[in-house]
Design a protein around this motif. Structure first.
Motif, PDB file in Angstrom:
ATOM      1  N   GLU A  39       0.898  -1.170   0.000  1.00 33.39           N
ATOM      2  CA  GLU A  39       0.000   0.000   0.000  1.00 33.39           C
ATOM      3  C   GLU A  39       0.929   1.210   0.000  1.00 33.39           C
ATOM      4  O   GLU A  39       1.510   1.533   1.033  1.00 33.39           O
ATOM      5  N   PHE A  68       2.930   5.247   2.433  1.00 36.07           N
ATOM      6  CA  PHE A  68       3.454   5.067   3.785  1.00 36.07           C
ATOM      7  C   PHE A  68       4.952   5.371   3.811  1.00 36.07           C
ATOM      8  O   PHE A  68       5.760   4.518   4.146  1.00 36.07           O
ATOM      9  N   PHE A 103      -4.308  -1.298   1.996  1.00 34.28           N
ATOM     10  CA  PHE A 103      -3.661  -2.033   3.084  1.00 34.28           C
ATOM     11  C   PHE A 103      -4.537  -3.182   3.583  1.00 34.28           C
ATOM     12  O   PHE A 103      -4.048  -4.292   3.800  1.00 34.28           O
ATOM     13  N   GLY A 123       5.232  -2.300   5.586  1.00 33.25           N
ATOM     14  CA  GLY A 123       5.351  -1.849   6.977  1.00 33.25           C
ATOM     15  C   GLY A 123       4.400  -2.623   7.863  1.00 33.25           C
ATOM     16  O   GLY A 123       3.853  -2.084   8.820  1.00 33.25           O
ATOM     17  N   ARG A 161      -2.737 -11.809  12.833  1.00 33.41           N
ATOM     18  CA  ARG A 161      -2.415 -11.969  11.410  1.00 33.41           C
ATOM     19  C   ARG A 161      -1.693 -13.282  11.153  1.00 33.41           C
ATOM     20  O   ARG A 161      -1.906 -13.934  10.129  1.00 33.41           O
ATOM     21  N   GLN A 168      -5.555   4.820  10.089  1.00 29.88           N
ATOM     22  CA  GLN A 168      -5.667   4.129   8.799  1.00 29.88           C
ATOM     23  C   GLN A 168      -6.373   2.793   9.029  1.00 29.88           C
ATOM     24  O   GLN A 168      -6.064   2.050   9.977  1.00 29.88           O
ATOM     25  N   GLY A 171      -7.599  -0.929   9.109  1.00 29.55           N
ATOM     26  CA  GLY A 171      -6.944  -2.243   9.114  1.00 29.55           C
ATOM     27  C   GLY A 171      -5.575  -2.277   9.760  1.00 29.55           C
ATOM     28  O   GLY A 171      -4.878  -3.284   9.667  1.00 29.55           O
ATOM     29  N   THR A 172      -5.178  -1.195  10.428  1.00 29.40           N
ATOM     30  CA  THR A 172      -3.829  -1.137  11.003  1.00 29.40           C
ATOM     31  C   THR A 172      -3.841  -1.418  12.511  1.00 29.40           C
ATOM     32  O   THR A 172      -4.893  -1.395  13.155  1.00 29.40           O
ATOM     33  N   THR A 173      -2.654  -1.629  13.045  1.00 36.14           N
ATOM     34  CA  THR A 173      -2.518  -1.805  14.489  1.00 36.14           C
ATOM     35  C   THR A 173      -2.908  -0.511  15.212  1.00 36.14           C
ATOM     36  O   THR A 173      -3.396  -0.552  16.341  1.00 36.14           O
ATOM     37  N   ASP A 196       2.086   4.416  13.106  1.00 33.08           N
ATOM     38  CA  ASP A 196       3.466   3.994  13.333  1.00 33.08           C
ATOM     39  C   ASP A 196       4.371   5.213  13.468  1.00 33.08           C
ATOM     40  O   ASP A 196       4.360   6.102  12.599  1.00 33.08           O
ATOM     41  N   GLU A 209       6.701  -2.837  17.967  1.00 34.27           N
ATOM     42  CA  GLU A 209       6.181  -3.735  16.941  1.00 34.27           C
ATOM     43  C   GLU A 209       7.298  -4.076  15.957  1.00 34.27           C
ATOM     44  O   GLU A 209       8.216  -3.281  15.766  1.00 34.27           O
TER      45      GLU A 209
HETATM   46  N1  ARG Z   1       2.387  -1.301  11.031  1.00 36.40           N
HETATM   47  C1  ARG Z   1       0.993  -1.032  10.940  1.00 36.40           C
HETATM   48  C2  ARG Z   1       0.226  -2.303  10.737  1.00 36.40           C
HETATM   49  O1  ARG Z   1       0.770  -3.275  10.351  1.00 36.40           O
HETATM   50  C3  ARG Z   1       0.653  -0.027   9.833  1.00 36.40           C
HETATM   51  C4  ARG Z   1       1.146  -0.377   8.483  1.00 36.40           C
HETATM   52  C5  ARG Z   1       0.610   0.511   7.390  1.00 36.40           C
HETATM   53  N2  ARG Z   1       1.304   0.299   6.155  1.00 36.40           N
HETATM   54  C6  ARG Z   1       1.011   0.881   4.990  1.00 36.40           C
HETATM   55  N3  ARG Z   1       1.733   0.635   3.945  1.00 36.40           N
HETATM   56  N4  ARG Z   1       0.018   1.699   4.930  1.00 36.40           N
HETATM   57  O2  ARG Z   1      -0.956  -2.367  10.963  1.00 36.40           O
END
Ligand code: ARG
Length: 269
Positions: free
Chosen positions: A46, A49, A87, A105, A112, A152, A154-156, A193, A219
């Motif tokens: 994605e 980032f 993402f 990232g 997961r 964002q 779907g993210t952590t 992040d 992380e």
């Molecule tokens: N590290 C975070 C996750 O895995 C955010 C990653 C977002 N990466 C991106 N390319 N938008 O949930």
């Protein structure tokens, strides 16, 4: 465009061109070892980032993850093709088998790891809270209660925001869009992040924003693959070799300006 921006962009695209040139040059010279899958591997990302993945003015993918994945391809004698995806579409694409791997990232999490496989950790990161520069009230996760938080999807960071009492969480397709919401005054905070938020602040892309306090989490990023992928060993062997021979450090320094601090663990948990 500010001068510093211009210089940075010029430098980055120059760097990208050189990397591409380098790939082209070695492709003919490298004979893939017979046991390596020759690819091509379609690798999902994605690309909004930075500094991990983004697109330069000519639309080419650039960033730490992109350089790392290209170098893995060279090391393993595998042709790499990138595919841009949302993402939250990366794991479904891995499960459907339409991509061989995803580098984005992506944090290695137990949740997961139940549906996809990960390479060994390749980057140490963590979540940080960003707020307006003149916000002296928000000092911790607790002080975000009842606040408007942008993340964002779907993210952590989104997961972390969901645990905050009475928070009004709005989700965006990309981290820059979530950060923009904060810069516009339409959100009180962003959970994202730390390296990505700090990059957005230092490039001047989100004026009037600061990162508070300590990191919320530690992380580790990993390259995701379909469950039980036979490519996992190839990928890990290439990563190990690049960490040992200095290629990893060179790529790290290119994108972060310093050598990596400490060593990476062999597993995330
Ligand atoms: N590290 C975070 C996750 O895995 C955010 C990653 C977002 N990466 C991106 N390319 N938008 O949930």
């Amino acid at each position: 465009m500010k001068r510093s921006h211009f210089l940075k962009n010029t430098f980055l695209s120059l760097g990208a061109t050189l990397v591409l040139a380098a790939c082209g040059g070695t492709e003919e010279a490298t004979t893939p070892s017979s046991d390596a899958a020759a690819g091509p591997w379609v690798v999902g990302t994605e690309p909004a980032f930075p500094p991990f993945e983004s697109q330069n003015d000519s639309g080419e993918l650039i960033g730490f993850d992109i350089d790392l994945m290209k170098a893995i391809g060279e090391q393993a004698g595998i042709e790499i093709e990138f595919e841009s995806l949302p993402f939250d579409g990366l794991i479904p694409a891995l499960q459907a088998g339409t991509i061989e791997a995803a580098i984005s990232g992506m944090t290695i999490t137990e949740e997961r790891a139940a549906t996809v496989d990960f390479s060994r950790p390749y980057f140490r990161a963590g979540l940080a809270i960003a707020v307006a520069q003149d916000d002296s009230e928000t000092t911790s996760l607790e002080t975000l209660e009842g606040k408007r938080i942008a993340v964002q999807i779907g993210t952590t960071g989104a997961e972390q925001a969901a645990t905050i009492k009475d928070a009004k969480v709005s989700t965006f397709d990309s981290a820059p869009l979530a950060l923009q919401e904060l810069a516009n005054g339409n959100a009180d905070a962003v959970i994202n992040d730390a390296p990505a938020t700090l990059d957005a602040i230092s490039t001047g892309n989100i004026p009037g924003v600061k990162v508070i306090g300590e990191l919320l989490t530690e992380e580790f990023y990993g390259i995701a693959m379909p469950k039980d992928s036979s490519n996992r060993e190839i990928l890990n062997a290439a990563l190990e070799e690049m960490i040992a021979n200095g290629t990893y450090d060179t790529i790290y320094e290119k994108w972060f300006g310093t050598a990596p601090v400490g060593t990476l663990p062999e597993t995330a948990f």
